[in-house]
Scaffold this motif. Structure first.
Motif, PDB file in Angstrom:
ATOM      1  N   THR A  32       0.835  -1.213   0.000  1.00 15.10           N
ATOM      2  CA  THR A  32       0.000   0.000   0.000  1.00 15.10           C
ATOM      3  C   THR A  32       0.865   1.257   0.000  1.00 15.10           C
ATOM      4  O   THR A  32       2.077   1.201   0.189  1.00 15.10           O
ATOM      5  N   LYS A  33       0.209   2.375  -0.202  1.00 17.53           N
ATOM      6  CA  LYS A  33       0.905   3.660  -0.281  1.00 17.53           C
ATOM      7  C   LYS A  33       1.456   4.079   1.082  1.00 17.53           C
ATOM      8  O   LYS A  33       1.221   3.425   2.093  1.00 17.53           O
ATOM      9  N   LEU A  34       2.180   5.193   1.094  1.00 17.11           N
ATOM     10  CA  LEU A  34       2.871   5.602   2.324  1.00 17.11           C
ATOM     11  C   LEU A  34       1.901   6.069   3.414  1.00 17.11           C
ATOM     12  O   LEU A  34       2.096   5.772   4.589  1.00 17.11           O
ATOM     13  N   PHE A  35       0.845   6.779   3.017  1.00 15.70           N
ATOM     14  CA  PHE A  35      -0.037   7.364   4.038  1.00 15.70           C
ATOM     15  C   PHE A  35      -1.496   6.951   3.914  1.00 15.70           C
ATOM     16  O   PHE A  35      -2.353   7.493   4.598  1.00 15.70           O
ATOM     17  N   CYS A  36      -1.807   6.038   2.982  1.00 16.07           N
ATOM     18  CA  CYS A  36      -3.185   5.545   2.891  1.00 16.07           C
ATOM     19  C   CYS A  36      -3.161   4.092   2.421  1.00 16.07           C
ATOM     20  O   CYS A  36      -2.117   3.575   2.038  1.00 16.07           O
ATOM     21  N   ALA A  37      -4.318   3.435   2.461  1.00 12.69           N
ATOM     22  CA  ALA A  37      -4.379   1.991   2.215  1.00 12.69           C
ATOM     23  C   ALA A  37      -4.619   1.649   0.747  1.00 12.69           C
ATOM     24  O   ALA A  37      -4.995   0.532   0.417  1.00 12.69           O
ATOM     25  N   CYS A  52      -7.828   7.394  -3.237  1.00 11.21           N
ATOM     26  CA  CYS A  52      -8.802   7.555  -2.163  1.00 11.21           C
ATOM     27  C   CYS A  52      -8.793   9.026  -1.746  1.00 11.21           C
ATOM     28  O   CYS A  52      -8.008   9.817  -2.271  1.00 11.21           O
ATOM     29  N   PRO A  53      -9.629   9.409  -0.805  1.00 14.47           N
ATOM     30  CA  PRO A  53      -9.651  10.822  -0.395  1.00 14.47           C
ATOM     31  C   PRO A  53      -8.292  11.310   0.125  1.00 14.47           C
ATOM     32  O   PRO A  53      -7.951  12.483  -0.055  1.00 14.47           O
ATOM     33  N   VAL A  64      -1.919   8.403   7.546  1.00 18.74           N
ATOM     34  CA  VAL A  64      -1.449   7.478   8.585  1.00 18.74           C
ATOM     35  C   VAL A  64      -0.299   6.660   7.991  1.00 18.74           C
ATOM     36  O   VAL A  64      -0.447   6.035   6.951  1.00 18.74           O
ATOM     37  N   LEU A  65       0.821   6.690   8.674  1.00 16.70           N
ATOM     38  CA  LEU A  65       2.060   6.137   8.136  1.00 16.70           C
ATOM     39  C   LEU A  65       2.033   4.602   8.045  1.00 16.70           C
ATOM     40  O   LEU A  65       1.576   3.920   8.960  1.00 16.70           O
ATOM     41  N   ASN A  66       2.545   4.089   6.943  1.00 17.91           N
ATOM     42  CA  ASN A  66       2.610   2.649   6.662  1.00 17.91           C
ATOM     43  C   ASN A  66       3.811   2.032   7.394  1.00 17.91           C
ATOM     44  O   ASN A  66       4.960   2.377   7.129  1.00 17.91           O
ATOM     45  N   LYS A  67       3.535   1.106   8.298  1.00 16.47           N
ATOM     46  CA  LYS A  67       4.588   0.509   9.117  1.00 16.47           C
ATOM     47  C   LYS A  67       5.619  -0.242   8.258  1.00 16.47           C
ATOM     48  O   LYS A  67       6.818  -0.151   8.477  1.00 16.47           O
ATOM     49  N   ARG A  68       5.110  -0.980   7.286  1.00 13.46           N
ATOM     50  CA  ARG A  68       6.004  -1.759   6.429  1.00 13.46           C
ATOM     51  C   ARG A  68       6.957  -0.841   5.653  1.00 13.46           C
ATOM     52  O   ARG A  68       8.130  -1.165   5.467  1.00 13.46           O
ATOM     53  N   VAL A  70       8.097   1.985   6.619  1.00  7.98           N
ATOM     54  CA  VAL A  70       9.129   2.420   7.559  1.00  7.98           C
ATOM     55  C   VAL A  70      10.174   1.315   7.733  1.00  7.98           C
ATOM     56  O   VAL A  70      11.379   1.560   7.699  1.00  7.98           O
TER      57      VAL A  70
END
Lengths: 495, 95
Positions: A32-37, A52-53, A64-68, A70
């Protein structure tokens, strides 16, 4: 548009040295993207189907930051010997451009997550050069602009946000590179490391690895740096090399004639093989970075970092070393096999159950298999010949059942049919005769047919053996094992 | 503390605002007031306070890497002033 640039091979008044630093963007291998799903699998798909929005910048949405992402970014930095910052901060880089729906890009500025690394780069002349990495930071990708459909130029632009918000790391090197070849070698090494570590697929055709170059010239031996130009739109490693060489000629011509290099952004035009000034960007260089209040700081807890470091796979440099020491391969063979993780894994899978066969197998992989894979633009992971089957083929070569020529034919059939090596050897009738009794029988006939050659060989004329081997090969319809035939002929004449 | 008309024009340009001469003076005055208010903070002794980018005390607000496709992409496109097929359509921006 400026059009300076004498032909290649120009001589300059002063002996100039090129000073290059590279900024490389790599897309992290997340789902998924860096800040959305939204998925990152939108390349080549219908435009704006992975949006998405959040990634289209709708008011009121929050990232919301993507843990993977990071974790992969941290691992990339660790693989590049970087120091991880205890705490890093996301910043907004503000500018207006239609590929950037929020009118700012979320990036890192004053406090990137990692700094002070380095990459060992193998140069053509055999030297290994340490290129220092200034910093690695996380940021989101912009969307993609289309200016034409097929060959039809549009009088408007179209925007696709499928890759907008995709997770990127930007890797900024120190200005340690001194030639276009060094830049090329650095990019090759960087790609190998990131692919091996599983951080990025670095597929340039999909834009997963992109490069900007800062280049300046100075009289060789001088310490201070000259004024640099920033080159953009370098879409391939070759593009980087060509653009740097063009830029060297352009800047050398300016300096030689007493003019100055202007600090500016220049766009590489691969078709025209030249760089040209991108004046429109200059106004926009006031990015007004500030910490993004929508995002909490990122902390690299020591236990987290330790676990990520422990789960890093073996990197190419270590693998090359091990292939040489453990499998007794040459430096060349080891570097080819270790350059690609899938290829290295394929090789080692094929090698299990083939003690002492590393060299035979390496020859098959490098001389036969690799060419086929490259021709089909296929990675080793998708090779139609299972590793175990190639191992079996190598075993037959090693045992003398098959010549290397025979192995090549069998491999071609394995590629098409997927049948096991032994079955194809029988089907094709390409097995070698290594049976001494049969070979001696042919040799006796050869000695009788060529008494002069036999006598010459007996009196020490080594070269005479060729015609005798030739007769044996003819009698055996090419199936005699030539190495064994050589040994047995010598035995026969020395009796 | 002063803010020149040139500063105002530059800020306006960066923000893609087209200001009349009257507006330049009007907003210049307002900006100056804002900056002066902020300057009051400088009278506080903050030498013992570490610089911070966030006041929430949070860190590592993360989500798992699980795709959750948004199912109304067309509604997003519908917000665009202009579209063409699945694309957003914008004025030509070719370098």
């Amino acid at each position: 548009m400026e059009r300076v640039g004498p032909a290649a091979g120009m001589t300059t008044k002063t002996d100039y040295e090129m000073v290059v630093g590279l900024e490389v963007h790599c897309q992290l291998a997340t789902r998924t993207k860096l800040f959305c799903a939204c998925g990152t699998d939108g390349f080549g798909e219908t435009a704006n189907t992975r949006v998405c929005p959040v990634c289209t910048g709708q008011p009121g949405t929050l990232p919301v930051l993507n843990k993977r992402a990071v974790e992969l970014a941290f691992q990339a930095a660790l693989a590049l010997d970087c120091r991880l910052a205890e705490e890093s901060v996301f910043a907004r880089k503000n500018y207006f451009y239609p590929d950037l729906p929020k009118a700012y890009q979320i990036s890192q500025y004053e406090r990137p997550f990692s700094t002070d690394g380095g990459l060992d780069v193998a140069l053509k002349d055999g030297r290994v050069k340490r290129v220092r990495i200034h910093r690695v930071h996380l940021e989101e990708d912009a969307g993609k602009l289309l200016h034409e459909i097929g060959s039809k130029r549009l009088d408007y632009s179209l925007v696709d946000f499928n890759r907008g918000g995709a997770p990127l790391i930007e890797i900024v090197s120190e200005p340690d590179l001194r030639s276009s070849e060094e830049a090329y070698a650095y990019l090759t090494a960087l790609k190998e490391v990131l692919q091996h570590a599983g951080c990025s697929r670095c597929d340039m055709e999909k834009g997963e690895m992109r490069c900007d170059a800062n280049v300046s010239l100075r009289a060789r031996g001088r310490g201070e740096l000259g004024t640099r130009a920033e080159l953009k739109n370098l879409n391939s490693f070759k593009g980087v090399k060509d653009a740097l060489e063009y830029e060297f000629r352009r800047q050398a011509a300016l300096l030689d004639s007493g003019r100055r290099v202007v600090q500016e952004t220049r766009l590489w035009d691969a078709q025209r093989q030249e760089t040209r000034s991108m004046r429109s960007k200059e106004e926009a260089h006031d990015y007004r970075y500030f910490p993004d209040p929508d995002l909490a700081p990122l902390r690299a807890a020591p236990e987290w970092v330790a676990a990520l470091k422990a789960s890093l796979p073996e990197l190419p440099a270590a693998k090359r070393q091990r292939f040489q020491s453990q499998h007794a391969l040459s430096a060349y063979d080891a570097s080819v096999l270790a350059s690609d993780r899938e290829l290295a894994e394929y090789f080692e899978r094929a090698l299990s159950g083939l003690p002492g066969g590393a060299k035979t197998l390496a020859n098959l992989v490098i001389n036969e298999l690799l060419g086929k894979l490259n021709a089909e633009k296929m990675t080793a992971g998708r090779c139609p010949v299972p590793a175990e089957s190639l191992g079996e083929l190598a075993r037959l070569v090693q045992a003398g059942t098959l010549s290397s020529k025979g192995a090549k034919d069998v491999l071609a059939r394995m590629w098409e049919s997927g049948k096991p090596a032994a079955v194809l050897v029988a089907e094709l009738g390409v097995s070698q005769v290594s049976d001494d009794a049969q070979l001696r029988d042919w040799i006796e006939q050869a000695l009788r047919a060529q008494p002069q050659a036999a006598a010459d060989l007996k009196s020490g004329k080594e070269r005479a053996i060729g015609s005798l081997v030739g007769v044996v090969m003819k009698l055996s319809k090419g199936k005699a094992n030539p190495a064994r035939v050589n040994v047995l002929i010598k035995e026969a004449v020395s009796r | 503390m002063a803010i020149s008309e040139e500063d105002v024009r530059k800020i306006a340009k960066l923000a893609r605002l087209d200001l009349s001469e009257d507006e330049v003076r009007l907003y210049g005055g307002q900006l100056l007031k804002i900056i002066e208010s902020m300057a009051e903070l400088e009278s506080l002794d903050a030498s013992s306070v570490p610089p911070t980018a966030s006041v929430l005390g949070l860190a590592n607000v993360l989500r798992e890497d699980e795709p959750r496709p948004f199912d109304d992409g067309d509604a997003l496109l519908a917000n665009a002033p202009e579209r063409e097929g699945p694309y957003y359509k914008v004025p030509k921006v070719l370098e």
